[in-house]
Scaffold this motif. Structure first.
Motif, PDB file in Angstrom:
ATOM      1  N   UNK A   1       0.816  -1.211   0.000  1.00 21.43           N
ATOM      2  CA  UNK A   1       0.000   0.000   0.000  1.00 21.43           C
ATOM      3  C   UNK A   1       0.848   1.258   0.000  1.00 21.43           C
ATOM      4  N   UNK A   2       0.243   2.351  -0.479  1.00 21.88           N
ATOM      5  CA  UNK A   2       0.976   3.610  -0.625  1.00 21.88           C
ATOM      6  C   UNK A   2       1.517   4.111   0.705  1.00 21.88           C
ATOM      7  N   UNK A   3       0.827   3.828   1.812  1.00 22.20           N
ATOM      8  CA  UNK A   3       1.252   4.358   3.101  1.00 22.20           C
ATOM      9  C   UNK A   3       2.622   3.840   3.530  1.00 22.20           C
ATOM     10  N   UNK A   4       3.038   2.685   2.978  1.00 20.21           N
ATOM     11  CA  UNK A   4       4.364   2.159   3.267  1.00 20.21           C
ATOM     12  C   UNK A   4       5.327   2.702   2.220  1.00 20.21           C
TER      13      UNK A   4
ATOM     14  N   UNK B   1      -7.961  -5.165  -1.874  1.00 23.01           N
ATOM     15  CA  UNK B   1      -7.230  -5.668  -0.707  1.00 23.01           C
ATOM     16  C   UNK B   1      -6.109  -4.701  -0.332  1.00 23.01           C
ATOM     17  N   UNK B   2      -5.407  -4.160  -1.337  1.00 25.09           N
ATOM     18  CA  UNK B   2      -4.357  -3.191  -1.061  1.00 25.09           C
ATOM     19  C   UNK B   2      -4.879  -1.965  -0.331  1.00 25.09           C
ATOM     20  N   UNK B   3      -6.034  -1.474  -0.741  1.00 24.03           N
ATOM     21  CA  UNK B   3      -6.636  -0.325  -0.066  1.00 24.03           C
ATOM     22  C   UNK B   3      -7.004  -0.663   1.372  1.00 24.03           C
TER      23      UNK B   3
ATOM     24  N   UNK C   1      -3.900  -1.977   8.613  1.00 28.23           N
ATOM     25  CA  UNK C   1      -2.678  -2.781   8.500  1.00 28.23           C
ATOM     26  C   UNK C   1      -2.601  -3.933   9.487  1.00 28.23           C
ATOM     27  N   UNK C   2      -3.417  -3.900  10.543  1.00 23.83           N
ATOM     28  CA  UNK C   2      -3.381  -4.955  11.550  1.00 23.83           C
ATOM     29  C   UNK C   2      -4.337  -6.101  11.243  1.00 23.83           C
ATOM     30  N   UNK C   3      -5.151  -5.994  10.198  1.00 22.71           N
ATOM     31  CA  UNK C   3      -6.102  -7.057   9.883  1.00 22.71           C
ATOM     32  C   UNK C   3      -5.385  -8.245   9.251  1.00 22.71           C
ATOM     33  N   UNK C   4      -5.848  -9.435   9.592  1.00 22.92           N
ATOM     34  CA  UNK C   4      -5.308 -10.653   8.996  1.00 22.92           C
ATOM     35  C   UNK C   4      -5.851 -10.817   7.577  1.00 22.92           C
TER      36      UNK C   4
END
Length: 631
Positions: free
Chosen positions: A6-9, A426-428, A434-437
C-alpha cells in the motif's frame, strides 16, 4: 504474479537512511536477480524465475530472453489493473476513452515472472518450481498482497498444487493472496481455486459495451460486439454470404462454416460480408484472418447454441462484429433464404449504462467446490469482461503470429482481469487496516458484497439472463467502499487452515509442505464449523437437523446486531442467539445455525440457496447459505 505494498508504506532515498531490503527494486542483471534484490533503489520491482522451465523442457532459455520483460502482455494488463496510477485519455482505437487507474493507485508493486514461451510466444508454460520460487521471493520481499492470475485447467488436491502450497506460506506470513477462479465455465464443478486461505474471484460484466450493429437488407438491425480497428467506408449495403456457401470446392461444409484456414474461396467472397459460425474450438481472430485473405470486406461472427449470449470485443483486422445465437440464427436464415442478401456492419461505438449489469460471464468457472464441498467457491465476483488496462508494447495484441500492431492499452476478458480488481481492493484495505489478517480482509470483502445489479433492483444474472446463484458469484459482487467498514468479520488463523487440512486427511509429513513447524492434528475437528464467511452444507441428511457454528469479531464501534434470515426454500433455518452485543473492538461472539428440512419437502432440486445477515442499523454482514440434498 504481482506483489503490492500500500501507498502508506513509502520510503525515499533522501533523509530516511537505507531502504529496507523488501523495498529494493528492479534487478538489472541475472546475478543481481539471484542475489535477492540487492540492486537498484527503486520502488517498482521485477524478478523472473526460469530454472523449473529449463529443467522441465531439458533445454536452456536463450540468454537474451532471460528477463522480466513482458513479451505476452498479460502481466502488464493485470499489474496495471491492480495498482496502476491515474492516467487520462486511455482508450483502444479511441473507444472507452477516459481516465484509467488500478485498484490501488500509487501502490508499490513487484512483478514475479514465472511463465515462459514453449513452442511459440503464445504458448506459455508455468512450472511449479518457478511458481514456488516466486512465492518464496515475494514472502522474503515483504509484500502485503499477491495477485495471482494463473492456475490449472482442472481442480487438484492442495498438496499437488504449487499455488495452494505457495499461497498457504504467504497467508501464514500475513500476506493476502487473491487468485483467479478459472475460465472453464459455465460447466458446474469447473472452479479450480478451492483453497480456503485464498480469495477466489469470478468474472462479471460492466455496464459498458463496444457495440457494432448489423443491418440487413430486410431492415432488421442486430447488436454485435467488436473492437475492430477499421470500419466499412459508408452506410451502403454490401452483398452477404455464409461461409458454407463461400467454401472452396474441396472443403467440408462444417469446417468451412467456421471459416477454417484456406476454406473460403476468394472468387465467392471478394467484396462481400461473410457470416461465420463460432464455437469453442475455433479462434475468432483467425476467422477474421481467413475472411480477409479471401477478400471479404467484413465479417459477422454468429455464436452457436453452446456459445449463447457471450460476446467478445476482439481487435479484428477487418470490419467485424460478433452476435449472439438467436440473432445469428436470424442472420443465417436471411442469408440462406434471400435471393440477393445484403448487409452493413456499423462502426464501433462505446455505449454506457448497459442494463442489466453486472452479469456473471459465461466463461467464469462455477462451483460447487469439488475438492472441498463444504467451502463455497468462488468467493466473490468482480469486473472481468472488456477491461481496458495497460499492455506491453513488446507483445502483439492478438494470437495472430504476423500481427505487427502494438498498443499501450488493450481490452481483455477473463478471471485474470477480475482477480487484480480485488487485489487492488485488498491493497486499499491493508492501507487502512494494516493490523487485519488476510482472513479478516477477505471476510470484509465477502460479507459486504452485493447480489443485486447496479441499480439494486434485480438479482445478478448470468449471460443467458437467468438468475445466477452463489455457485456462480460466491458472496456477490465486490463493493470496495463497503468493505472498508464491515462492522464484523469472520477471522481465521494458520492453525484453522492446518486443522482444515487435517480434516481433509493430511498427515504430519504432508503438512510439512504447508507449514515449517511440526503440527499435530486435533483429535476432533468438523469442517462444518470452519469459520468461513459462508455456510455450505454439501450433504444434508434430511432425517437430522444440521448445526454449524461461527465466530464473529467486532472491528467497528460498540454495537448490537440482530440476525435476519432468508432460508433456502425447502428448509427452515434458526440462529441462536438472535442478537449479538459487542462492547469493544476485537470482542468475539459465537453463534449457531441450525438447518432442518421442511415437512413434506419434495427434494426436487439439487442445491437450495438462502442467506443470513447480521444488521446493526449501520452495518450489514451477509453470508450466503447453500444446502444440497443427498442423491
Amino acid at each position: 504474479m504481482i506483489g503490492v505494498w500500500p501507498e502508506s508504506k513509502s520510503f525515499s532515498d533522501e533523509g530516511l537512511g537505507p531502504i529496507p531490503k523488501k523495498w529494493r527494486g528492479i534487478c538489472q542483471t541475472e546475478k543481481e536477480n539471484q542475489d535477492n534484490f540487492h540492486c537498484n533503489r527503486k520502488l517498482i520491482g521485477a524478478r523472473y524465475f526460469y530454472k523449473g522451465n529449463e529443467a522441465g523442457n531439458e533445454r536452456k532459455l536463450n540468454a537474451s530472453s532471460r528477463t522480466a520483460r513482458d513479451s505476452d502482455g498479460h502481466g502488464t494488463h493485470t499489474l496495471s489493473t491492480a495498482a496502476g496510477n491515474f492516467v487520462p485519455g486511455v482508450s483502444v482505437f479511441g473507444h472507452g476513452n477516459g481516465t484509467a487507474s488500478g485498484g490501488s493507485p500509487k501502490a508499490r508493486v513487484a512483478v514475479y515472472k514465472v511463465c515462459w514461451p514453449q513452442l511459440n510466444i503464445f504458448d506459455l508454460g508455468c512450472y511449479d518450481a518457478d511458481i514456488l520460487a516466486a512465492f518464496e521471493a515475494a514472502i522474503s520481499d515483504g509484500v502485503d498482497v499477491l495477485s495471482v492470475s494463473l492456475g490449472s485447467s482442472k481442480p487438484s488436491e492442495y498438496n499437488d498444487s504449487s499455488i495452494s502450497i505457495g499461497s498457504f506460506h504467504a497467508v501464514a506470513n500475513g500476506i493476502s493472496v487473491v487468485v483467479s477462479s478459472g475460465n472453464s465455465g459455465p460447466l458446474p464443478k469447473s472452479i479450480t481455486s478451492s483453497d480456503p486461505w485464498t480469495l477466489a474471484v469470478a468474472a462479471s460484466t460492466i455496464d459498458r459495451d463496444f457495440a457494432s450493429y448489423v443491418t440487413l437488407g430486410d431492415k432488421k438491425i442486430f447488436k454485435g460486439i467488436s473492437l475492430s480497428g477499421s470500419s466499412l467506408p459508408s452506410k451502403k449495403l454490401y452483398p452477404l454470404i455464409t461461409a458454407a456457401r463461400a467454401r472452396v470446392h474441396n472443403a467440408s461444409v462444417n469446417y468451412a462454416l467456421y471459416c477454417g484456414y484456406r476454406n473460403l474461396d476468394p472468387v465467392k467472397v471478394k467484396g462481400k460480408i461473410v457470416v461465420c459460425l463460432y464455437g469453442d474450438d475455433n479462434d475468432r481472430l483467425e476467422m477474421g484472418v481467413e475472411a480477409a485473405r479471401a477478400g471479404a470486406v467484413g465479417m459477422i461472427i454468429a455464436n452457436d447454441k453452446d456459445s449463447g449470449n457471450e460476446l467478445f470485443s476482439d481487435l479484428h483486422i477487418l470490419p467485424a462484429t460478433q452476435v449472439n445465437f438467436e440473432d445469428g440464427t436470424h442472420i443465417f436464415n436471411y442469408a440462406n433464404h434471400t435471393k440477393s442478401p445484403m448487409a452493413y456492419i456499423s462502426k464501433v461505438k462505446t455505449e454506457l449504462g448497459i442494463k442489466p449489469a453486472p452479469l456473471v460471464a459465461s466463461f467464469s468457472s462455477r462451483g460447487p467446490n469439488s475438492v472441498a464441498p463444504a467451502i463455497l467457491k468462488p468467493d466473490v465476483t468482480a469486473p472481468g469482461v472488456d477491461i481496458i488496462a495497460a499492455y506491453s508494447e513488446d507483445a502483439p495484441p492478438t494470437y495472430i503470429l504476423n500481427d505487427k500492431r502494438r498498443f499501450p492499452y488493450l481490452s481483455l476478458s477473463g478471471t485474470s482481469m477480475s482477480c487484480p480488481h480485488v487485489a487492488g481492493i485488498v491493497g486499499l484495505l491493508k492501507a487502512v487496516h494494516p493490523d487485519w489478517s488476510p482472513a479478516a480482509i477477505k471476510s470484509a470483502i465477502m460479507t459486504t458484497a452485493t447480489t443485486r445489479d447496479h441499480v439494486g433492483r434485480h438479482s445478478i444474472m448470468d449471460s443467458s439472463l437467468e438468475k445466477a446463484t452463489p455457485l456462480d458469484y460466491g458472496s456477490g459482487h465486490v463493493r470496495a467502499n463497503h468493505a472498508v467498514n464491515p462492522g464484523l468479520v469472520y477471522d481465521l488463523h494458520v492453525t484453522d487452515y492446518l486443522n482444515f487440512l487435517c480434516d481433509h486427511g493430511y498427515n504430519s509429513s504432508q503438512l510439512k509442505l504447508f507449514y515449517h513447524k511440526r503440527y499435530t492434528c486435533p483429535k476432533s475437528f468438523s469442517v462444518a464449523n470452519f469459520n468461513y464467511p459462508t455456510i455450505s452444507i454439501p450433504h444434508f441428511d434430511h432425517a437430522h437437523p444440521q448445526t454449524v457454528t461461527r465466530v464473529l469479531t467486532n472491528v467497528g464501534p460498540p454495537s448490537t446486531y440482530e440476525v435476519h434470515i432468508r432460508a433456502p426454500p425447502q428448509f427452515l433455518v434458526s440462529v441462536e442467539p438472535r442478537k449479538l452485543s459487542f462492547k469493544k473492538r476485537g470482542e468475539k461472539k459465537k453463534f449457531k445455525v441450525t438447518v432442518t428440512v421442511k415437512p413434506k419437502s419434495k427434494h426436487e432440486t439439487d442445491y437450495e440457496y438462502g442467506f443470513l445477515e447480521w444488521t446493526s442499523g449501520k452495518h450489514q454482514v451477509r453470508s450466503p447459505i447453500v444446502v444440497r440434498f443427498p442423491h
